[in-house]
Design an enzyme around this catalytic site. Structure first.
Site, PDB file in Angstrom:
ATOM      1  N   ARG A 171       0.827  -1.196   0.000  1.00 54.71           N
ATOM      2  CA  ARG A 171       0.000   0.000   0.000  1.00 54.71           C
ATOM      3  C   ARG A 171       0.863   1.248   0.000  1.00 54.71           C
ATOM      4  O   ARG A 171       2.067   1.190   0.139  1.00 54.71           O
ATOM      5  CB  ARG A 171      -0.900  -0.010   1.233  1.00 54.71           C
ATOM      6  N   ARG A 175       1.928   8.496   5.246  1.00 53.30           N
ATOM      7  CA  ARG A 175       0.716   9.090   5.820  1.00 53.30           C
ATOM      8  C   ARG A 175       0.892  10.601   5.860  1.00 53.30           C
ATOM      9  O   ARG A 175       1.921  11.072   6.339  1.00 53.30           O
ATOM     10  CB  ARG A 175       0.502   8.584   7.245  1.00 53.30           C
ATOM     11  N   ARG A 247      14.445 -16.873   5.497  1.00 54.28           N
ATOM     12  CA  ARG A 247      15.395 -16.034   6.213  1.00 54.28           C
ATOM     13  C   ARG A 247      15.303 -16.422   7.687  1.00 54.28           C
ATOM     14  O   ARG A 247      14.221 -16.751   8.184  1.00 54.28           O
ATOM     15  CB  ARG A 247      15.046 -14.547   6.077  1.00 54.28           C
ATOM     16  N   ARG A 277      17.404  -3.880  13.526  1.00 53.71           N
ATOM     17  CA  ARG A 277      16.704  -3.116  14.561  1.00 53.71           C
ATOM     18  C   ARG A 277      17.158  -3.556  15.948  1.00 53.71           C
ATOM     19  O   ARG A 277      17.771  -4.627  16.102  1.00 53.71           O
ATOM     20  CB  ARG A 277      15.192  -3.265  14.430  1.00 53.71           C
ATOM     21  N   GLU A 298      18.921  -7.308  16.264  1.00 58.04           N
ATOM     22  CA  GLU A 298      18.365  -8.315  15.360  1.00 58.04           C
ATOM     23  C   GLU A 298      19.111  -8.307  14.019  1.00 58.04           C
ATOM     24  O   GLU A 298      19.203  -7.280  13.360  1.00 58.04           O
ATOM     25  CB  GLU A 298      16.882  -7.986  15.154  1.00 58.04           C
ATOM     26  N   TYR A 346       3.979 -16.356   5.397  1.00 61.25           N
ATOM     27  CA  TYR A 346       4.070 -15.494   6.570  1.00 61.25           C
ATOM     28  C   TYR A 346       2.649 -15.255   7.063  1.00 61.25           C
ATOM     29  O   TYR A 346       1.797 -14.781   6.314  1.00 61.25           O
ATOM     30  CB  TYR A 346       4.748 -14.141   6.272  1.00 61.25           C
ATOM     31  N   ASP A 348       0.393 -13.527  10.233  1.00 59.46           N
ATOM     32  CA  ASP A 348       0.289 -12.868  11.527  1.00 59.46           C
ATOM     33  C   ASP A 348      -0.516 -13.756  12.474  1.00 59.46           C
ATOM     34  O   ASP A 348      -1.231 -14.660  12.038  1.00 59.46           O
ATOM     35  CB  ASP A 348      -0.388 -11.500  11.372  1.00 59.46           C
TER      36      ASP A 348
HETATM   37  C1  LIG Z   1      10.263 -12.374  13.920  1.00 56.95           C
HETATM   38  C2  LIG Z   1       8.762 -12.545  13.855  1.00 56.95           C
HETATM   39  C3  LIG Z   1       7.948 -11.558  14.403  1.00 56.95           C
HETATM   40  C4  LIG Z   1       6.571 -11.708  14.361  1.00 56.95           C
HETATM   41  N1  LIG Z   1       5.816 -10.695  14.888  1.00 56.95           N
HETATM   42  C5  LIG Z   1       4.481 -10.787  14.817  1.00 56.95           C
HETATM   43  C6  LIG Z   1       3.672  -9.721  15.311  1.00 56.95           C
HETATM   44  O1  LIG Z   1       4.174  -8.701  15.786  1.00 56.95           O
HETATM   45  N2  LIG Z   1       2.326  -9.857  15.222  1.00 56.95           N
HETATM   46  C7  LIG Z   1       1.732 -10.974  14.676  1.00 56.95           C
HETATM   47  O2  LIG Z   1       0.498 -11.026  14.629  1.00 56.95           O
HETATM   48  N3  LIG Z   1       2.480 -12.009  14.227  1.00 56.95           N
HETATM   49  C8  LIG Z   1       3.830 -11.948  14.288  1.00 56.95           C
HETATM   50  N4  LIG Z   1       4.596 -12.973  13.821  1.00 56.95           N
HETATM   51  C9  LIG Z   1       3.928 -14.204  13.316  1.00 56.95           C
HETATM   52  C10 LIG Z   1       3.730 -15.296  14.402  1.00 56.95           C
HETATM   53  O3  LIG Z   1       4.975 -15.689  14.907  1.00 56.95           O
HETATM   54  C11 LIG Z   1       2.976 -16.485  13.757  1.00 56.95           C
HETATM   55  O4  LIG Z   1       1.692 -16.057  13.371  1.00 56.95           O
HETATM   56  C12 LIG Z   1       2.795 -17.693  14.672  1.00 56.95           C
HETATM   57  O5  LIG Z   1       3.973 -18.047  15.304  1.00 56.95           O
HETATM   58  C13 LIG Z   1       2.299 -18.889  13.851  1.00 56.95           C
HETATM   59  O6  LIG Z   1       2.009 -19.967  14.708  1.00 56.95           O
HETATM   60  P1  LIG Z   1       2.166 -21.478  14.221  1.00 56.95           P
HETATM   61  O7  LIG Z   1       1.589 -22.313  15.289  1.00 56.95           O
HETATM   62  O8  LIG Z   1       1.633 -21.621  12.839  1.00 56.95           O
HETATM   63  O9  LIG Z   1       3.762 -21.695  14.073  1.00 56.95           O
HETATM   64  P2  LIG Z   1       4.916 -21.765  15.164  1.00 56.95           P
HETATM   65  O10 LIG Z   1       4.740 -20.709  16.187  1.00 56.95           O
HETATM   66  O11 LIG Z   1       6.180 -21.783  14.399  1.00 56.95           O
HETATM   67  O12 LIG Z   1       4.711 -23.181  15.872  1.00 56.95           O
HETATM   68  C14 LIG Z   1       5.078 -24.395  15.260  1.00 56.95           C
HETATM   69  C15 LIG Z   1       5.597 -25.319  16.345  1.00 56.95           C
HETATM   70  O13 LIG Z   1       5.775 -26.622  15.775  1.00 56.95           O
HETATM   71  C16 LIG Z   1       6.895 -27.209  16.378  1.00 56.95           C
HETATM   72  N5  LIG Z   1       7.378 -28.282  15.479  1.00 56.95           N
HETATM   73  C17 LIG Z   1       7.753 -28.144  14.184  1.00 56.95           C
HETATM   74  N6  LIG Z   1       8.113 -29.362  13.679  1.00 56.95           N
HETATM   75  C18 LIG Z   1       7.953 -30.268  14.681  1.00 56.95           C
HETATM   76  C19 LIG Z   1       8.151 -31.681  14.774  1.00 56.95           C
HETATM   77  N7  LIG Z   1       8.567 -32.424  13.723  1.00 56.95           N
HETATM   78  N8  LIG Z   1       7.916 -32.289  15.962  1.00 56.95           N
HETATM   79  C20 LIG Z   1       7.461 -31.568  17.018  1.00 56.95           C
HETATM   80  N9  LIG Z   1       7.255 -30.217  16.979  1.00 56.95           N
HETATM   81  C21 LIG Z   1       7.495 -29.577  15.827  1.00 56.95           C
HETATM   82  C22 LIG Z   1       7.871 -26.069  16.552  1.00 56.95           C
HETATM   83  O14 LIG Z   1       8.804 -26.350  17.578  1.00 56.95           O
HETATM   84  C23 LIG Z   1       6.946 -24.899  16.912  1.00 56.95           C
HETATM   85  O15 LIG Z   1       6.853 -24.729  18.310  1.00 56.95           O
HETATM   86  C24 LIG Z   1       5.971 -12.832  13.790  1.00 56.95           C
HETATM   87  C25 LIG Z   1       6.792 -13.831  13.224  1.00 56.95           C
HETATM   88  C26 LIG Z   1       8.164 -13.660  13.225  1.00 56.95           C
HETATM   89  C27 LIG Z   1       9.018 -14.704  12.536  1.00 56.95           C
END
Ligand SMILES: Cc1cc2nc3c(=O)[nH]c(=O)nc-3n(C[C@H](O)[C@H](O)[C@H](O)COP(=O)(O)OP(=O)(O)OC[C@H]3O[C@@H](n4cnc5c(N)ncnc54)[C@H](O)[C@@H]3O)c2cc1C
Length: 378
Positions: A171, A175, A247, A277, A298, A346, A348
């Protein structure tokens, strides 16, 4: 049914909870020593600061059902994300707003004047921007692009902005008022006791058992009536076709006595500063008071097999490989791939929760016929 959740992040927890409430028996395994996946928070024992262990997480959504869901498990405190950036020896406000523009150009423009000014410096000859660089030049012109987008993006993605798609900067990134709230969403906040406490409560149900430090192996799949897998999609196939590109982030943790930078997030836009950052975690909980401080510098780099995958790259090469893995996955039965790693996107947190609730609904309607993907990765 006996159902396995691979991963105790938001995806596994939310799907597991909804299916447990519907009467299924849920086992959750996670290779890590804690629940909440990448949203994991823990208090630093020396300072008492709530640390966002895998990088800062701010909750923001327009989805009222998701907001009601999270606030049903944890108290959320009001929180506005206000990011600053250091560039050319000065501190500026982000996202680029009237304050940033006036400070950057040493002017006192009103909104209409700033709008006219930016349209003069912007490269309006670019009619249909294809790359990130063209998009930025088209909207803000070369000065603001160089100061705020170019170096940061190169550090974050390890690529020149002319090699990245315009969609990354979707977008209008400007602002013409003094609003410096990073997000536009209706609901924004921080969990009072951290995300891990919230996920522990989601998982706290008599039909759910959680096993930490437990890695799932695909050979175990047939022991279950159905598996929801939130691990890496390519990992399910032992990376047989190669690795999907990510990454990763390195966090250089340091402490400080007092207030180090006066805000939660300070970006560094210049290329010669190696980190993107610095985050000061106590400012993510402004209702708390701590003398000491915990900070992360970071750094972003290419993810290797030994690293935690953070941001999917999803360029042409990765999308082609993803299509091959998706085709393989669609032939699997008894497993549904979910979450940020299972669908290589990705996401949220609010989107993750929305998709998890929808996935649980799909399973309650279709049972073991639930497809490999309720949400298509491509
Ligand atoms: C740096 C960063 C900043 C972020 N900031 C924001 C933010 O400010 N606001 C926002 O809304 N979202 C943010 N996010 C996004 C947020 O992290 C994700 O939405 C969320 O973590 C997704 O949840 P998930 O359960 O899909 O994955 P994950 O949190 O990755 O959970 C997956 C889990 O599966 C486990 N796993 C994987 N493979 C195996 C296996 N074979 N055996 C057993 N366990 C396993 C892992 O250990 C992990 O704990 C950010 C992401 C990043 C990378």
């Amino acid at each position: 049914m006996r159902i396995l959740m691979v991963g105790a992040g938001l995806s596994g927890a939310v799907i597991g909870r909804k299916l447990a409430e519907a009467g299924h028996d849920i086992t959750v395994v996670d290779a890590r020593a804690h629940v909440a996946g990448n949203c994991h928070t823990e208090r630093d024992s020396a300072t008492g600061v709530m640390v966002h262990v895998y990088g800062p997480h701010i909750f923001h959504t327009d989805d009222e059902e998701v907001w009601n869901y999270v606030t049903g498990f944890e108290t959320f405190k009001a929180y506005k994300n206000r990011v600053k950036t250091t560039s050319k020896g000065q501190v500026f406000s982000l996202p680029i707003n009237l304050h940033t523009i006036n400070q950057f150009y040493g002017k006192t423009m009103r909104p209409d004047e700033a709008r006219d000014f930016i349209s003069e410096v912007a490269d309006t000859s670019i009619e249909d921007p294809q790359t990130f660089e063209e998009q930025a030049l088209r909207f803000v012109g070369p000065d603001l692009y160089e100061a705020f987008f170019k170096g940061y993006t190169m550090k974050q993605w390890g690529m020149h902005p002319s090699e990245l798609p315009a969609s990354i900067l979707k977008r209008l990134p400007v602002r013409f008022n003094y609003d410096d709230n990073y997000f536009f969403h209706k609901f924004q906040g921080m969990p009072e006791n951290g995300y891990t406490a919230m996920v522990e409560r989601i998982l706290d149900h008599p039909r759910i058992s959680v096993h930490l430090n437990t890695a799932f192996e695909r050979a175990e799949k047939d022991q279950w009536d159905h598996v929801f897998y939130s691990g890496p999609l390519d990992g399910w196939f032992d990376y047989a076709l190669g690795r999907l590109g990510y990454r990763t982030l390195d966090f250089e943790r340091f402490t400080y006595e007092g207030d180090y930078q006066g805000c939660a997030v300070m970006n560094y836009g210049e290329e010669d500063v190696p980190y993107t950052r610095i985050t000061e975690h106590k400012h993510f909980s402004p209702w708390e008071s701590h003398d000491g401080s915990v900070l992360y510098r970071e750094f972003s780099r290419a993810c290797t097999a030994d690293d935690i995958p953070y941001y999917p790259i999803r360029q042409v090469r990765e999308k082609a490989l993803l299509a091959d893995y998706v085709a393989r996955a669609e032939k699997e039965t008894g497993v549904t791939f979910v979450g940020r790693l299972g669908t290589y996107r990705y996401l949220d947190m609010d989107v993750t929760i929305r998709e998890a609730l929808d996935t649980a609904d799909a399973f309650l309607a279709q049972g073991q016929d639930t497809p490999a993907f309720v949400k298509a990765p491509l």
